[in-house]
Design a protein around this motif. Structure first.
Motif, mmCIF file in Angstrom:
data_model
loop_
_atom_site.group_PDB
_atom_site.id
_atom_site.type_symbol
_atom_site.label_atom_id
_atom_site.label_comp_id
_atom_site.label_asym_id
_atom_site.label_seq_id
_atom_site.Cartn_x
_atom_site.Cartn_y
_atom_site.Cartn_z
ATOM 1 N N GLU A 142 9.948 -2.408 0.711
ATOM 2 C CA GLU A 142 9.526 -1.899 2.015
ATOM 3 C C GLU A 142 10.768 -1.372 2.720
ATOM 4 O O GLU A 142 11.865 -1.886 2.542
ATOM 5 N N ALA A 196 7.039 1.972 -4.419
ATOM 6 C CA ALA A 196 7.264 1.492 -5.785
ATOM 7 C C ALA A 196 8.164 2.521 -6.458
ATOM 8 O O ALA A 196 8.014 3.729 -6.248
ATOM 9 N N ASP A 252 5.740 1.109 2.411
ATOM 10 C CA ASP A 252 5.796 0.347 1.169
ATOM 11 C C ASP A 252 6.031 1.365 0.066
ATOM 12 O O ASP A 252 5.537 2.501 0.139
ATOM 13 N N ARG A 254 7.870 -2.682 -12.182
ATOM 14 C CA ARG A 254 8.562 -1.673 -11.386
ATOM 15 C C ARG A 254 9.279 -2.349 -10.230
ATOM 16 O O ARG A 254 9.065 -3.523 -9.956
ATOM 17 N N TRP A 255 10.150 -1.608 -9.558
ATOM 18 C CA TRP A 255 10.749 -2.095 -8.317
ATOM 19 C C TRP A 255 9.776 -1.810 -7.192
ATOM 20 O O TRP A 255 9.236 -0.707 -7.097
ATOM 21 N N GLU A 256 9.526 -2.783 -6.325
ATOM 22 C CA GLU A 256 8.661 -2.605 -5.167
ATOM 23 C C GLU A 256 9.390 -3.117 -3.936
ATOM 24 O O GLU A 256 10.188 -4.048 -4.018
ATOM 25 N N ASP A 289 8.375 -6.260 -9.672
ATOM 26 C CA ASP A 289 6.984 -6.702 -9.659
ATOM 27 C C ASP A 289 6.136 -5.690 -10.414
ATOM 28 O O ASP A 289 6.284 -4.479 -10.225
ATOM 29 N N GLU A 332 4.309 5.619 -2.581
ATOM 30 C CA GLU A 332 4.741 5.232 -1.243
ATOM 31 C C GLU A 332 3.580 5.437 -0.286
ATOM 32 O O GLU A 332 2.800 6.365 -0.425
#
Length: 95
Positions: free
Chosen positions: A69, A80, A78, A65-67, A62, A91
């Protein structure tokens, strides 16, 4: 003559709306697909675990980048991750 101008303006407005919708859908689709030079999701998960994360979920591509939880310590976080290096770039506590 006025009716012709109104029709032209109407066509231009319709074309602009169609162009805007097309651009928005293309940008959205591109944002959710990992790039060809991105580290695979499995590598990102390993790096997150090495950084203290567990119960990693909602990991997705997203906004370039990778996002996702996960748990870090006793907190739901959370985060990224840079898709090329695997470094955590953001974070924060979920909520």
């Amino acid at each position: 003559m006025l009716k012709i101008k109104e029709k032209i303006v109407s066509y231009i407005k319709a074309a602009l709306v169609a162009l805007a919708l097309s651009a928005a859908s293309t940008a959205q689709a591109r944002a959710d697909i990992p790039g060809p030079d991105w580290l695979p999701m499995e590598v990102i998960i390993t790096k997150l675990k090495d950084a203290g994360y567990s119960n990693i979920h909602s990991l997705e591509a997203d906004d370039g980048r990778w996002e996702g939880e996960g748990m870090k310590g006793q907190r739901i976080m959370d985060f990224a991750v840079d898709p090329r290096t695997g470094n955590i770039i953001l974070e924060y506590i979920d909520g």
